[in-house]
Structures are given as structure tokens and as C-alpha cells.
Design a protein around this motif. Structure first.
Motif, PDB file in Angstrom:
ATOM      1  N   PHE A 111     -12.046  49.831  11.882  1.00 45.22           N
ATOM      2  CA  PHE A 111     -11.197  49.137  10.897  1.00 45.22           C
ATOM      3  C   PHE A 111     -11.978  48.442   9.770  1.00 45.22           C
ATOM      4  O   PHE A 111     -11.740  48.659   8.588  1.00 45.22           O
ATOM      5  CB  PHE A 111     -10.294  48.138  11.625  1.00 45.22           C
ATOM      6  CG  PHE A 111      -9.410  47.335  10.724  1.00 45.22           C
ATOM      7  CD1 PHE A 111      -8.307  47.916  10.120  1.00 45.22           C
ATOM      8  CD2 PHE A 111      -9.682  46.005  10.457  1.00 45.22           C
ATOM      9  CE1 PHE A 111      -7.487  47.178   9.281  1.00 45.22           C
ATOM     10  CE2 PHE A 111      -8.871  45.260   9.618  1.00 45.22           C
ATOM     11  CZ  PHE A 111      -7.763  45.852   9.027  1.00 45.22           C
ATOM     12  N   GLY A 112     -12.955  47.609  10.144  1.00 45.47           N
ATOM     13  CA  GLY A 112     -13.713  46.862   9.134  1.00 45.47           C
ATOM     14  C   GLY A 112     -14.502  47.797   8.225  1.00 45.47           C
ATOM     15  O   GLY A 112     -14.577  47.575   7.012  1.00 45.47           O
ATOM     16  N   GLU A 114     -13.817  50.915   7.517  1.00 44.82           N
ATOM     17  CA  GLU A 114     -12.872  51.610   6.628  1.00 44.82           C
ATOM     18  C   GLU A 114     -12.560  50.720   5.419  1.00 44.82           C
ATOM     19  O   GLU A 114     -12.504  51.186   4.286  1.00 44.82           O
ATOM     20  CB  GLU A 114     -11.566  51.919   7.369  1.00 44.82           C
ATOM     21  CG  GLU A 114     -11.679  53.008   8.419  1.00 44.82           C
ATOM     22  CD  GLU A 114     -10.337  53.275   9.103  1.00 44.82           C
ATOM     23  OE1 GLU A 114      -9.926  54.427   9.168  1.00 44.82           O
ATOM     24  OE2 GLU A 114      -9.698  52.296   9.549  1.00 44.82           O
ATOM     25  N   ASN A 115     -12.363  49.414   5.694  1.00 42.42           N
ATOM     26  CA  ASN A 115     -12.022  48.490   4.613  1.00 42.42           C
ATOM     27  C   ASN A 115     -13.156  48.347   3.606  1.00 42.42           C
ATOM     28  O   ASN A 115     -12.922  48.064   2.439  1.00 42.42           O
ATOM     29  CB  ASN A 115     -11.667  47.114   5.168  1.00 42.42           C
ATOM     30  CG  ASN A 115     -10.398  47.168   5.977  1.00 42.42           C
ATOM     31  OD1 ASN A 115      -9.550  48.028   5.743  1.00 42.42           O
ATOM     32  ND2 ASN A 115     -10.259  46.283   6.945  1.00 42.42           N
ATOM     33  N   LEU A 116     -14.390  48.514   4.092  1.00 43.37           N
ATOM     34  CA  LEU A 116     -15.533  48.414   3.175  1.00 43.37           C
ATOM     35  C   LEU A 116     -15.691  49.701   2.359  1.00 43.37           C
ATOM     36  O   LEU A 116     -16.550  49.787   1.487  1.00 43.37           O
ATOM     37  CB  LEU A 116     -16.824  48.138   3.956  1.00 43.37           C
ATOM     38  CG  LEU A 116     -16.879  46.785   4.689  1.00 43.37           C
ATOM     39  CD1 LEU A 116     -18.151  46.685   5.516  1.00 43.37           C
ATOM     40  CD2 LEU A 116     -16.806  45.624   3.714  1.00 43.37           C
ATOM     41  N   GLY A 117     -14.877  50.698   2.692  1.00 46.72           N
ATOM     42  CA  GLY A 117     -14.887  51.943   1.923  1.00 46.72           C
ATOM     43  C   GLY A 117     -16.117  52.808   2.166  1.00 46.72           C
ATOM     44  O   GLY A 117     -16.522  53.589   1.309  1.00 46.72           O
ATOM     45  N   LEU A 118     -16.718  52.676   3.372  1.00 53.70           N
ATOM     46  CA  LEU A 118     -17.919  53.472   3.669  1.00 53.70           C
ATOM     47  C   LEU A 118     -17.549  54.946   3.849  1.00 53.70           C
ATOM     48  O   LEU A 118     -16.400  55.274   4.161  1.00 53.70           O
ATOM     49  CB  LEU A 118     -18.580  52.952   4.955  1.00 53.70           C
ATOM     50  CG  LEU A 118     -19.071  51.513   4.930  1.00 53.70           C
ATOM     51  CD1 LEU A 118     -19.707  51.151   6.262  1.00 53.70           C
ATOM     52  CD2 LEU A 118     -20.072  51.312   3.795  1.00 53.70           C
ATOM     53  N   PRO A 119     -18.558  55.840   3.672  1.00 52.47           N
ATOM     54  CA  PRO A 119     -18.262  57.263   3.902  1.00 52.47           C
ATOM     55  C   PRO A 119     -17.883  57.515   5.360  1.00 52.47           C
ATOM     56  O   PRO A 119     -18.377  56.824   6.265  1.00 52.47           O
ATOM     57  CB  PRO A 119     -19.581  57.967   3.572  1.00 52.47           C
ATOM     58  CG  PRO A 119     -20.449  56.954   2.924  1.00 52.47           C
ATOM     59  CD  PRO A 119     -19.932  55.596   3.249  1.00 52.47           C
ATOM     60  N   ARG A 120     -17.046  58.508   5.572  1.00 55.46           N
ATOM     61  CA  ARG A 120     -16.490  58.780   6.901  1.00 55.46           C
ATOM     62  C   ARG A 120     -17.585  59.032   7.961  1.00 55.46           C
ATOM     63  O   ARG A 120     -17.501  58.533   9.066  1.00 55.46           O
ATOM     64  CB  ARG A 120     -15.545  59.978   6.795  1.00 55.46           C
ATOM     65  CG  ARG A 120     -14.633  60.125   7.957  1.00 55.46           C
ATOM     66  CD  ARG A 120     -13.604  61.189   7.711  1.00 55.46           C
ATOM     67  NE  ARG A 120     -12.479  60.686   6.942  1.00 55.46           N
ATOM     68  CZ  ARG A 120     -12.071  61.183   5.792  1.00 55.46           C
ATOM     69  NH1 ARG A 120     -12.709  62.200   5.259  1.00 55.46           N
ATOM     70  NH2 ARG A 120     -11.040  60.673   5.172  1.00 55.46           N
ATOM     71  N   ILE A 123     -19.163  55.819   9.046  1.00 55.25           N
ATOM     72  CA  ILE A 123     -18.248  55.044   9.899  1.00 55.25           C
ATOM     73  C   ILE A 123     -18.302  55.578  11.331  1.00 55.25           C
ATOM     74  O   ILE A 123     -18.507  54.832  12.283  1.00 55.25           O
ATOM     75  CB  ILE A 123     -16.798  55.119   9.366  1.00 55.25           C
ATOM     76  CG1 ILE A 123     -16.703  54.451   7.999  1.00 55.25           C
ATOM     77  CG2 ILE A 123     -15.829  54.466  10.356  1.00 55.25           C
ATOM     78  CD1 ILE A 123     -15.326  54.496   7.378  1.00 55.25           C
TER      79      ILE A 123
END
Lengths: 541, 288
Positions: A111-112, A114-120, A123
């Protein structure tokens, strides 16, 4: 090169917008990298407010008047966005049930990130790493709702660790765990600290935390730090009645004070032999689904004068057992008799005349506009006469010391007072057996000890039964212990008999406490279990 | 258990498509159906709905309550409009009377009379088909679309992150809410509260539900504070987020969306000529 301090707080004061007094005052604190710090103190001492200042929720989500400075890794956080702070400080909140946001473990831990917009790919890599580190990779695709308390705690922790914080802030991480899970959680926290993580842990269960040797302990009171130093000094600096210390230390300290009054459980009960049991379980088995056994052939009598502690791990069937006694569940086979009558032929309301059930959280039952109406609700439902109800309500108010608050709204009272209202609601129904689920949950040490001491000595009940994770409550207050695991009654007897078998305790995910050990040493002299304060006045073994 | 998930993986026509493709098709179907009152065209949409139902893998046993509710609802309204003649007046100006039954009594000088007309019969029949087609396609959604994918589905359909994640969050907390509700129910039952014995007028009944509603609401509000904290502490809403779940359109999805689009455009064009009731000749003959 100087390594910056992990955390530095200078003259921090905060007042919530809705309050007149500050919640914390002039807090100053320096924490070096890799320290493990315990923050202890009674409810309302300001520990949660301090935690909210450190993780940035104050002043971003909770508004008020803030002065002073907080530096994380040498950086003043005043101008930093919450997203940046959350990568420096990872917070695990008290109730993992409310903190877990994903439907599945994988998405929760991600969740966190994803919120930071990191590449999949990154993550996924970091999620796998966090799960692997906590040895919970096998939970990856499980639904979060169906996890056990201990598993939820670890998943919440994994979600925070995946964000690679340098400081970990834990708000009462042991609150919802059974003793064995709490011990595992503590060992894990120790390991994190040993590997370089700075850990700040807010916790009531001081005795348990001291076992993992925190580097430093802060004791807070009235919004201020009253003690800041090593664990040994804490035991001298604080009142042993306010913080739960190891039994040996209490015994040493309490010897200097007068002995506590003798505990007189159930003062109304005069025992007579050969009396019919109040409740009888005959070969009771139950499962929520076909083929499942949540209770397995339980045989049990509850008699007048019993103060029963029901112990066992999470999911052992304790609550299911109690729900059978109060008629909320009916057995699949066997029968439960309440004062000789089969619960299959009784409504829950009819059983309520004999057994009153106080749920864990008072907010699950309080609803009325005034304390008076709340207490009158039960007896009205049971069809008591109006003039009797007034008398019963007045008596119940008297017994739980809520005089003068009859017209107050129960939901505006403090947690401890709400708990008393919920007990009074049962008293007013004139139920003969008081049944409580985790009576001490959500209260600090002093509050719950005072509460239990007054409850077991209360007039009006003929037997008391409580479910608990806390072995010490069974030691101090019970005259009978039921040990439940996997739906079976593993042991049933006096505390001195049931709790002296450490092998059996460990097999049932219970951890022998220092008070239990001290009691076993004193047993030949005392004859039965006592509180540490009472043991202090016996000659040493 | 109060909360049960209807969704499970099934071998079905719906689940063979990407959820976005199905949602788009569903929207096209909905719009197209609403263009028509002509029974002949509506039969086409009913056929699609029936095909979807019979290939959905949803059993009668698990969906019985939903079907019975919808059937009751449709029949009640169709019968009601048939009796009163209300609802269809904008579609026809003239009615062809087949039969009429006057009541043997009067109410304040007014004699209730049932008019059976060709238009009312056809209006009721068309309404049944319209509502049935839409309702049955809608009922299938919770059984067929994976709740864990609601968020990403709607995000990819163009909704903002916050609203799309709100859907995931709702799915996450429904069971928690359900558990709180049953705890409160048990706590009040243990105080002799019997919900089965609710009586009195509507307001009185709502008032008597307070022992359930108040604690559950208070608990939800208290819990939401923690949920908001937990989201803030993990950087929710600071910028565009990555969605770990991935969805990919395949050829069959493109085909379904194209079919949906053609269907809605054709329906729009046709409706310019046919937005009215179709009355078969034999009904008109009966009226003469």
C-alpha cells in the motif's frame, strides 16, 4: 564525520484545539541510531500525543497549538510533507484490525509503496523482502480479514518495514495478542533493533518489555517525562502500583508499605454443600459449519462462589464456550442447563436473568442518552416492574460508584467509567453470574487492577467468570481456572493446580509470569495464590 | 455470518472478459435498453440478458433471494401501472379499450373502474422486459466481478485514485463492519433485547433500533479515525499512485467493447424512429 541523531526533540509542547490544557509539555529528548526505547505511562499521560508529533500526524491531521522542534536524522520535520516523514518513521498503530487497509496481504504490504508511485517491479521486490524478513511469506495471498491477531500485527509491521524507515514507532503493539504471540512480537522487535533499526515502543506491559532489555525507558506522567534512563532505574523511580513491574521488584518495594486489605471475593455468597450448579455443560459440542469442532465434548459445572478465569490462546473456543452459557449459541450435541433448564428451550432474554455478559468493549453496547436509561434498558427488556427497575438502577449505580452521574450521557464518560456503566447494566438486571470478556482490555495497569479488585468484591453476584489472556489476573483474582485449547477443556481446577504445570501452559500458548513463579515459591507458606503486594508481607521462602 | 461474499471464481461468460470490458459493455447495454419501449426490440436485449444469466455459473440456490426480490418488484410495479394506467401516458395518446370493469360501489361519488386497454397491456409487458433485462444483468455483477479488482478497474476506467481506492477500502471494511454489528447484536441480546419483537409505527420502530444503530455508528466513527491515520502515515493521496494489480485487454475484450458501442449507437439511431409502444394487430382487433 558525525552521524546525526535518529531523533531529537527540543522543548516540545502541544495543546489540542478542543482542550484548554496542553497534552504534552516541554518534552526534550535525544535518541541515537539503533536504540530500543520503551515509553511507559498511564492512560492520558501524553504518550500517544508524543507519538503523533514524531510521526507527523500532529499538526498535519490533528490541529492545535504546537511549539518546539523535532529533528529526524538531523532534518527539521516542520516543513516536511507527511509522505516524506512516513519514509523516515514507520508507525504501527495499536489496533492492527483498523490499520490494515488491503483486502489481501500482498496489497496491504504494498500500500505505502503504491502511494509513493514506485515502479511495480520494485514494489513487488520490496514486499517480498519484507514478508521474507518477518517469516510470513506463506501469508502473501491470504485475505487480511481472516488472519489471527498475531498474524495481523506482523502484516501491519511488514507494510511499514517495506517503506524502509529508519525509525519504528510502535503504539501498544502487544495490546491484542495472546501471551505467546506477544512474546514472539517482542523477540522480533529486539531483532529489528539489534540489526540497526531505532525503535520507540509505547506500551503498558512494562514487565513484558523489560524481558527484551530495552536500552532506555521513558516514563511519562501529566504530559511530561518523569523518568528517562536505564530500565534498572525505572523500577526505583516509579510507583509500583502504576506500572507493572516484575513481581520480585514489587515484593521488595511493597514490603515497606502496609499490607493490602485481604481480597474478599463474592461477599454475598454463603456456600452450602450439595447444591444444584448454576450452569451445567453436558458433553457440549459445537461447530459453526458442518464437520467443524469449535467445542468438543465440554463437561463443566459453574457453582455458587466460583470466580473462574478462562485462559487459552486466540481462537481456542473461549468466547464460543461463554456464548453457550448465555444462550447466544445452542450446542450441536450435548446440552447446557441454566439453573436446571436446557438453553435450547430458553430465549437469550430468559438466560439473562441468570447470566449477565459484559462484552470486551463498552462501546459495543452503550447507546442510551443517560446512564440511568442505559441501566434501565436490560431490566425493562426482562419485564421487571417499573418501581423495581428504579430500585435496581439506584443500587447498581451505588455499587459501581457512579453516583451523581445518572443523568450524564454514557458515551461522554471516560473509558474506565464506561466499563463501570457496562457492569452496572448487568447488575441492574439482577443477573446472578457476571460474565466478562477481556475485562482489562483498553485500560492501564493501575486502572484495571483497581477495577478487578472492586468487581470481584462487589455485592450482588453469586459467581464470576472472565475470559483473559493475562495469566496474572487468574493468579490474583480467580479461585478456579479453565484452560481451553482447540475446543477442549484441557484443565479445570484451582489456580494452584492448573497453573503450576509450566509444560502444559507453554503447550497452550501461555507464558509463565514472574508473579506466577513467585507465588509457586511462596505457596507452601501462603497456601494459595496472592498478589505481589500481599506476598511482600509473608516471610521469604 | 452476516457478511458473505457472493463472488467466487466461476467458468462463465462474464468472467472470461476483463472487468473493465464488462463494465463498459454493461453501461452500453443499460443505455441501449433504455432507448426502447418497443417489445420487438426489447426481446433482443432480454435474449442477451438470458444468455448472460445462463452462462454465468451462478446457481439458483445462491441467488434465489435476489431473484425473488427482483421478480416481486417487477411484477408489483407492472401490475400497478397496468391498474392505474399511469407511467405510459407519454408514449400514447389514444387508448383502445378491450374491456372495462366498474366497481359495484362508489367512493365519495367516484366509481373505481378498471380499464383494460391494448396500450396498457403492452406498456406493462414492455416494462417487465426492460426492467428484467437490466435487473438480471445488474444482479450478476457482485457474483461475477472480483471485489479485489474494483479499485483498479474503476481507476483504469478513468476515475481518480482517491475514489477508486475508496471502493477497495469499502470492500475491505464491510466484514469488519459486519463483525461489529453482530457483536453489538449479541451484546444487546444478552440484555434481553429482542429485535423480533419490534412493534409500533415506523418512527417508533426506528427509535427501538437505537440499541443497535448507535453503538455500531459510534464504533464506525471511532474506527475511521484510525483508518485515516493509517492512510496518512503511508503517504496516501500525495500524488499519482501505482496500482500493483494489472489488467490487460485481450482481443475478446476489444470485441466486446466494440459490440457494445455498435449496439448503443444503433439503438440511438433506431430509437429516433421507434421510441414508442408497439401494439400488435390482434390486440387492436380485440378492442374493436
Amino acid at each position: 564525520m558525525n552521524i546525526p541523531l535518529a531523533l531529537e526533540i527540543e522543548n516540545l509542547t502541544f495543546r489540542y484545539r478542543s482542550r484548554t490544557e496542553p497534552a504534552i509539555k516541554n518534552i526534550s529528548l535525544s535518541v541515537a541510531q539503533g536504540q530500543l526505547i520503551l515509553i511507559a505511562g498511564a492512560s492520558g499521560c501524553g504518550k500517544t500525543t508524543l507519538a503523533r508529533c514524531i510521526n507527523g500526524l500532529i499538526p498535519r491531521s490533528y490541529k492545535g497549538e504546537l511549539s518546539g522542534r523535532i529533528l529526524l536524522q538531523g532534518q527539521d520535520i516542520a516543513g516536511l510533507p507527511l509522505a516524506r516523514i512516513s519514509q523516515l518513521v514507520g508507525t504501527v498503530l495499536q489496533d492492527p484490525e483498523r490499520q490494515i487497509l488491503g483486502t489481501r496481504v500482498l496489497y496491504e504490504v504494498a500500500f505505502g509503496l503504491e502511494n509513493l508511485g514506485l515502479p511495480r517491479d520494485e514494489i513487488l521486490h520490496r514486499v517480498e523482502e519484507a514478508l521474507d524478513y518477518l517469516n510470513i511469506s506463506h501469508l502473501r495471498d491470504r485475505e487480511t480479514f481472516n488472519l489471527s491477531g498475531g498474524e495481523k500485527q506482523k502484516v501491519a509491521l511488514a507494510g511499514v518495514l517495506a517503506m524502509n524507515p529508519s525509525i519504528l514507532l510502535l503504539d501498544e503493539p502487544l495490546a491484542s495478542l495472546d501471551p505467546a504471540s506477544a512474546q514472539e512480537a517482542l523477540e522480533l522487535i529486539r531483532r529489528l533493533s539489534d540489526e540497526g533499526m531505532t525503535v520507540l515502543m509505547v506500551e503498558h506491559r512494562v514487565e513484558d518489555v523489560l524481558k527484551i532489555h530495552p536500552d532506555r525507558v521513558l516514563f511519562m506522567m501529566d504530559g511530561e517525562i518523569r523518568y528517562d534512563g536505564d530500565p534498572d532505574g525505572l523500577t526505583k523511580a516509579v510507583d509500583y502500583r502504576e506500572v507493572k513491574l516484575p513481581a520480585k521488584m514489587i515484593i521488595q518495594r511493597a514490603a515497606a508499605y502496609p499490607p493490602p486489605p485481604l481480597l474478599q471475593a463474592l461477599p454475598d455468597v454463603i456456600l452450602s454443600a450439595e447444591e444444584e450448579p448454576l450452569v451445567r455443560f453436558e458433553d457440549v459440542s459445537f461447530g459453526y459449519e458442518e464437520g467443524q469442532r469449535v467445542l468438543d465434548k465440554i463437561n463443566l459445572d459453574i457453582r455458587r462462589g466460583d470466580v473462574i478465569a478462562v485462559l487459552g490462546p486466540n481462537g481456542a473456543g473461549k468466547t464460543t464456550l461463554v456464548k453457550h452459557a448465555i444462550g447466544l449459541l445452542k450446542p450441536k450435541s450435548g446440552r447446557v442447563l441454566v439453573q436446571g433448564r436446557d438453553t435450547r428451550h430458553l430465549s437469550v432474554a430468559e438466560v439473562a436473568n441468570t447470566l449477565g455478559y459484559v462484552f470486551q468493549s463498552p462501546s459495543h453496547m452503550l447507546f442510551a442518552p443517560t446512564v440511568h436509561d442505559e441501566l434501565a434498558f436490560g431490566p425493562k427488556n426482562l419485564g421487571h416492574k417499573l418501581e423495581d427497575i428504579e430500585k435496581q438502577v439506584a443500587e447498581a449505580v451505588e455499587i459501581v460508584h457512579l453516583n451523581g452521574m445518572e443523568q450524564d450521557p454514557p458515551l461522554a464518560l471516560s473509558f474506565g467509567q464506561q466499563k463501570r456503566v457496562s457492569i452496572a447494566a448487568i447488575l441492574a438486571m439482577r443477573s446472578r453470574i457476571l460474565v466478562m470478556d477481556e475485562p482489562t482490555a483498553g485500560q492501564d495497569y493501575k486502572n484495571y487492577m483497581d477495577f478487578m479488585t472492586s468487581i470481584v468484591q462487589m455485592q450482588g453476584f453469586q459467581a464470576i467468570l472472565f475470559i483473559t489472556h493475562d495469566v496474572d489476573l487468574a493468579v490474583i483474582y480467580a479461585n478456579r481456572v479453565l484452560l481451553v485449547n482447540q475446543g477442549r477443556l484441557v484443565a479445570d481446577g484451582k489456580p494452584e493446580e492448573v497453573l503450576s504445570n509450566f509444560e502444559r501452559l507453554t503447550a497452550n500458548r501461555l507464558v509463565p509470569t514472574s508473579l506466577l513463579q513467585a507465588n509457586l515459591e511462596y505457596l507452601p507458606r501462603a497456601g494459595h495464590f496472592l498478589s505481589a503486594e500481599a506476598l511482600a508481607h509473608l516471610p521469604p521462602p | 455470518m452476516l457478511v458473505t461474499w457472493r463472488y467466487r471464481e466461476r467458468k462463465s461468460l462474464i468472467q472470461s472478459f476483463d472487468p473493465r470490458a464488462w463494465i463498459i459493455f454493461f453501461a452500453c447495454f443499460l443505455a441501449s435498453t433504455l432507448f426502447f419501449w418497443d417489445l420487438r426490440y426489447l426481446l433482443f436485449f432480454t435474449a442477451i440478458a438470458l444468455l448472460t444469466v445462463f452462462t454465468s455459473g451462478v446457481t439458483w440456490q445462491e441467488s434465489r433471494r435476489a431473484w425473488l426480490f427482483i421478480t416481486g418488484f417487477i411484477l408489483f410495479f407492472a401490475f400497478f401501472t397496468f391498474l392505474t394506467g399511469r407511467g405510459g401516458v407519454e408514449l400514447y395518446r389514444v387508448e383502445h379499450i378491450i374491456a372495462q370493469y366498474a366497481a359495484p360501489f362508489t367512493i365519495l361519488g367516484w366509481r373505481p373502474t378498471l380499464w383494460i386497454t391494448a396500450e396498457r397491456i403492452m406498456f406493462s409487458a414492455s416494462m417487465i422486459l426492460r426492467v428484467f433485462s437490466i435487473a438480471s444483468m445488474t444482479i450478476l455483477i457482485p457474483y461475477s466481478l472480483n471485489p479485489a479488482l474494483y479499485g483498479v478497474t474503476f481507476r483504469k476506467l478513468g476515475m481518480p485514485d482517491k475514489i477508486a481506492y475508496g471502493m477497495d477500502l469499502t470492500m475491505r471494511f464491510i466484514p469488519t463492519f459486519g463483525r461489529d454489528f453482530s457483536l453489538t447484536m449479541d451484546a444487546q441480546k444478552a440484555r434481553g433485547y429482542e429485535i423480533e419483537k419490534l412493534s409500533g409505527g415506523l418512527f417508533e420502530q426506528v427509535r427501538k433500533l437505537a440499541p443497535l444503530i448507535v453503538p455500531v455508528t459510534i464504533h464506525a466513527i471511532m474506527g475511521s479515525e484510525d483508518i485515516i491515520d493509517a492512510m496518512d502515515l503511508r503517504a496516501f493521496g500525495i500524488g499519482p499512485r501505482t496500482w500493483l494489480q494489472e489488467l490487460h485487454y485481450r482481443q475478446r475484450d476489444i470485441a466486446l467493447i466494440t459490440f457494445g458501442m455498435i449496439m448503443v449507437l444503433t439503438s440511438a439511431a433506431l430509437s429516433l424512429f421507434t421510441y414508442r409502444l408497439w401494439i400488435p394487430e390482434f390486440l387492436l382487433a380485440l378492442a374493436q
